[in-house]
Design a protein around this motif. Structure first.
Motif, PDB file in Angstrom:
ATOM      1  N   VAL A  11       0.843  -1.193   0.000  1.00 35.41           N
ATOM      2  CA  VAL A  11       0.000   0.000   0.000  1.00 35.41           C
ATOM      3  C   VAL A  11       0.884   1.250   0.000  1.00 35.41           C
ATOM      4  CG1 VAL A  11      -1.727   1.333   1.275  1.00 35.41           C
ATOM      5  CG2 VAL A  11      -1.879  -1.164   1.209  1.00 35.41           C
ATOM      6  N   HIS A  12       0.560   2.185  -0.864  1.00 34.79           N
ATOM      7  CA  HIS A  12       1.200   3.495  -0.883  1.00 34.79           C
ATOM      8  C   HIS A  12       0.133   4.555  -0.631  1.00 34.79           C
ATOM      9  CE1 HIS A  12       5.256   2.566  -2.802  1.00 34.79           C
ATOM     10  NE2 HIS A  12       4.624   1.398  -2.823  1.00 34.79           N
ATOM     11  N   GLU A  54       7.666  20.795   3.871  1.00 35.39           N
ATOM     12  CA  GLU A  54       8.136  19.720   4.741  1.00 35.39           C
ATOM     13  C   GLU A  54       7.089  19.365   5.784  1.00 35.39           C
ATOM     14  OE1 GLU A  54      11.886  20.604   6.437  1.00 35.39           O
ATOM     15  OE2 GLU A  54      12.958  20.600   4.513  1.00 35.39           O
ATOM     16  N   ASP A  55       6.402  20.389   6.299  1.00 32.37           N
ATOM     17  CA  ASP A  55       5.353  20.131   7.289  1.00 32.37           C
ATOM     18  C   ASP A  55       4.207  19.342   6.676  1.00 32.37           C
ATOM     19  OD1 ASP A  55       6.804  21.487   9.164  1.00 32.37           O
ATOM     20  OD2 ASP A  55       5.676  23.366   8.985  1.00 32.37           O
ATOM     21  N   LYS A  56       3.845  19.681   5.441  1.00 33.88           N
ATOM     22  CA  LYS A  56       2.753  18.977   4.783  1.00 33.88           C
ATOM     23  C   LYS A  56       3.135  17.529   4.507  1.00 33.88           C
ATOM     24  CE  LYS A  56       0.546  22.914   2.487  1.00 33.88           C
ATOM     25  NZ  LYS A  56       0.077  23.466   1.204  1.00 33.88           N
ATOM     26  N   SER A  57       4.353  17.330   4.019  1.00 30.91           N
ATOM     27  CA  SER A  57       4.818  15.971   3.745  1.00 30.91           C
ATOM     28  C   SER A  57       4.901  15.165   5.026  1.00 30.91           C
ATOM     29  CB  SER A  57       6.183  16.024   3.052  1.00 30.91           C
ATOM     30  OG  SER A  57       6.644  14.729   2.766  1.00 30.91           O
ATOM     31  N   ALA A  58       5.358  15.810   6.127  1.00 33.22           N
ATOM     32  CA  ALA A  58       5.471  15.132   7.412  1.00 33.22           C
ATOM     33  C   ALA A  58       4.096  14.723   7.944  1.00 33.22           C
ATOM     34  CB  ALA A  58       6.176  16.035   8.421  1.00 33.22           C
ATOM     35  N   LYS A  59       3.083  15.523   7.647  1.00 33.91           N
ATOM     36  CA  LYS A  59       1.728  15.200   8.110  1.00 33.91           C
ATOM     37  C   LYS A  59       1.230  13.923   7.442  1.00 33.91           C
ATOM     38  CE  LYS A  59      -2.607  17.598   9.081  1.00 33.91           C
ATOM     39  NZ  LYS A  59      -3.345  18.883   8.925  1.00 33.91           N
ATOM     40  N   LEU A  60       1.524  13.774   6.161  1.00 29.53           N
ATOM     41  CA  LEU A  60       1.141  12.558   5.453  1.00 29.53           C
ATOM     42  C   LEU A  60       1.922  11.364   5.989  1.00 29.53           C
ATOM     43  CD1 LEU A  60      -0.424  11.204   3.132  1.00 29.53           C
ATOM     44  CD2 LEU A  60       1.500  11.768   1.627  1.00 29.53           C
ATOM     45  N   ALA A  61       3.225  11.561   6.245  1.00 32.64           N
ATOM     46  CA  ALA A  61       4.046  10.475   6.775  1.00 32.64           C
ATOM     47  C   ALA A  61       3.568  10.048   8.161  1.00 32.64           C
ATOM     48  CB  ALA A  61       5.507  10.908   6.831  1.00 32.64           C
ATOM     49  N   ALA A  62       3.127  11.010   8.975  1.00 28.59           N
ATOM     50  CA  ALA A  62       2.628  10.681  10.316  1.00 28.59           C
ATOM     51  C   ALA A  62       1.354   9.849  10.219  1.00 28.59           C
ATOM     52  CB  ALA A  62       2.363  11.963  11.094  1.00 28.59           C
ATOM     53  N   PHE A  63       0.494  10.191   9.277  1.00 29.95           N
ATOM     54  CA  PHE A  63      -0.705   9.386   9.047  1.00 29.95           C
ATOM     55  C   PHE A  63      -0.304   7.973   8.657  1.00 29.95           C
ATOM     56  CE2 PHE A  63      -4.099   7.512   6.663  1.00 29.95           C
ATOM     57  CZ  PHE A  63      -5.272   7.990   7.221  1.00 29.95           C
ATOM     58  N   GLY A  64       0.691   7.874   7.792  1.00 33.13           N
ATOM     59  CA  GLY A  64       1.155   6.565   7.355  1.00 33.13           C
ATOM     60  C   GLY A  64       1.691   5.726   8.496  1.00 33.13           C
ATOM     61  N   ARG A  65       2.472   6.342   9.378  1.00 32.60           N
ATOM     62  CA  ARG A  65       3.018   5.592  10.528  1.00 32.60           C
ATOM     63  C   ARG A  65       1.904   5.045  11.397  1.00 32.60           C
ATOM     64  NH1 ARG A  65       6.770   9.817  10.497  1.00 32.60           N
ATOM     65  NH2 ARG A  65       5.632  10.919  12.142  1.00 32.60           N
ATOM     66  N   ARG A  66       0.872   5.846  11.617  1.00 34.86           N
ATOM     67  CA  ARG A  66      -0.255   5.381  12.442  1.00 34.86           C
ATOM     68  C   ARG A  66      -0.964   4.197  11.787  1.00 34.86           C
ATOM     69  NH1 ARG A  66      -1.031  11.006  12.944  1.00 34.86           N
ATOM     70  NH2 ARG A  66      -2.753  10.981  11.434  1.00 34.86           N
ATOM     71  N   ALA A  67      -0.927   4.152  10.457  1.00 34.10           N
ATOM     72  CA  ALA A  67      -1.584   3.062   9.726  1.00 34.10           C
ATOM     73  C   ALA A  67      -0.640   1.900   9.454  1.00 34.10           C
ATOM     74  CB  ALA A  67      -2.146   3.590   8.406  1.00 34.10           C
ATOM     75  N   ILE A 125       2.232   2.137   7.633  1.00 33.63           N
ATOM     76  CA  ILE A 125       2.785   2.271   6.286  1.00 33.63           C
ATOM     77  C   ILE A 125       4.089   3.056   6.361  1.00 33.63           C
ATOM     78  CG2 ILE A 125       2.397   3.229   3.969  1.00 33.63           C
ATOM     79  CD1 ILE A 125      -0.599   2.815   4.464  1.00 33.63           C
ATOM     80  N   GLU A 126       5.150   2.515   5.795  1.00 35.90           N
ATOM     81  CA  GLU A 126       6.458   3.147   5.896  1.00 35.90           C
ATOM     82  C   GLU A 126       6.495   4.478   5.146  1.00 35.90           C
ATOM     83  OE1 GLU A 126       9.402   0.911   3.229  1.00 35.90           O
ATOM     84  OE2 GLU A 126       7.871  -0.592   3.701  1.00 35.90           O
ATOM     85  N   THR A 127       7.385   5.356   5.598  1.00 33.87           N
ATOM     86  CA  THR A 127       7.463   6.711   5.067  1.00 33.87           C
ATOM     87  C   THR A 127       7.782   6.732   3.577  1.00 33.87           C
ATOM     88  OG1 THR A 127       8.203   7.533   7.230  1.00 33.87           O
ATOM     89  CG2 THR A 127       8.605   8.949   5.324  1.00 33.87           C
ATOM     90  N   SER A 128       8.586   5.796   3.115  1.00 31.79           N
ATOM     91  CA  SER A 128       8.945   5.767   1.697  1.00 31.79           C
ATOM     92  C   SER A 128       7.750   5.455   0.800  1.00 31.79           C
ATOM     93  CB  SER A 128      10.050   4.733   1.462  1.00 31.79           C
ATOM     94  OG  SER A 128       9.594   3.433   1.799  1.00 31.79           O
TER      95      SER A 128
END
Length: 293
Positions: free
Chosen positions: A192-193, A214-227, A229-232
């Protein structure tokens, strides 16, 4: 959020090419140990009472058509009953088809509807009541629109979410979309991406606010971590989604894109439609449409 696919409904148009949708539906059903149901929903004003035939004759012709379609579905089902795959068939008369479908599905939360789709021109999309658009708006279950391409051995599912909820999309819908993606990916040996475009089209003078990328990208990555899903696997962009999403799908050789569809006012549907509807013609991959609970 726990999502389980226990029933896969393949909408079969016996008057058109249907092998692709049955093959995809059978693949998903086997992978999830689910029941596969082949469903044909027929309607023609030609066979309505009083149009061209007397009511009794029209009813007999409808029953004759349905019986032919039941036999055709049963024949298809006989070729699929391998191993533990359970296959059922259902043919009915109804219009519009989404109403008959929703009435037939007993557990929409655990059912996946699979339907083949083809390119629609802008005139058809704007002025005609197309079955695909009706299903996107009204189907009670997640809807997989397949375009004929087989999935890879390790299919990639790209889920287009909105962690900012800038478009008034329910926050729970993003969670549900990711959960559906993970169920399909997990059962089919895929991945899943996540994808989000922060570009806002200039409708009525509305433009994107200038914020730290960077803040916007980090927000998506944080959502991914909770689910889980790796940051990459989290892809943020400020390019218009109509351009950036198809490019990402090509880059990842994705098998399907997962999108959310929410109800909007009638005038919004006519003018711009939902994001899923606007992108459906641009994407040559399968599209999984998920609705809020």
């Amino acid at each position: 959020m726990m999502i389980k696919i226990s029933n896969v409904v393949a909408l079969v148009d016996l008057n058109d090419e249907y092998e692709g949708v049955i093959e995809k539906a059978a693949t998903v059903a086997r992978a999830n140990n689910a029941c596969l149901e082949l469903v044909s929903i027929d309607y023609s004003s030609y066979f309505e009472d009083g149009n061209y035939f007397e009511p009794i004759q029209a009813a007999e012709l409808r029953l004759q058509m349905l019986e032919e379609h039941r036999l055709a579905l049963d024949e298809i089902a006989s070729t699929l009953k391998e191993g533990d795959l359970k296959v059922e068939t259902f043919a009915t008369w109804g219009h519009p088809s989404y109403k008959s479908l929703n009435e037939h599905i007993k557990h929409p939360e655990s059912t996946l509807v699979v339907k083949s789709t083809q390119h629609h021109n802008k005139i058809a999309r704007l002025f005609l009541s197309n079955e695909d658009w009706d299903l996107i708006r009204h189907c009670a279950s997640p809807l997989l629109l397949v375009k004929g391409q087989p999935w890879s051995k390790e299919p990639v599912f790209v889920t287009a979410i909105d962690p900012n909820h800038a478009n008034d999309k329910p926050a729970a819908l993003d969670v549900k979309m990711v959960a559906c993606s993970q169920v399909l990916a997990g059962s089919c040996g895929g991945s899943v991406h996540l994808f989000h475009s922060d570009s806002v089209p200039p409708f009525m003078g509305v433009y994107s606010l200038i914020m730290n990328e960077e803040d916007k990208s980090a927000k998506l990555a944080a959502f991914g971590r909770r689910a889980g899903i790796e940051t990459s696997h989290c892809h943020w962009t400020d390019s218009p989604i109509e351009n950036s999403l198809p490019k990402l799908l090509d880059k990842l050789d994705a098998s399907a894109v997962v999108m959310g569809a929410i109800s909007r006012s009638g005038i919004d549907r006519v003018l711009i439609g939902s994001t899923a509807e606007r992108l459906l013609d641009l994407i040559d991959r399968d599209v999984l449409i998920v609705k809020p609970d």
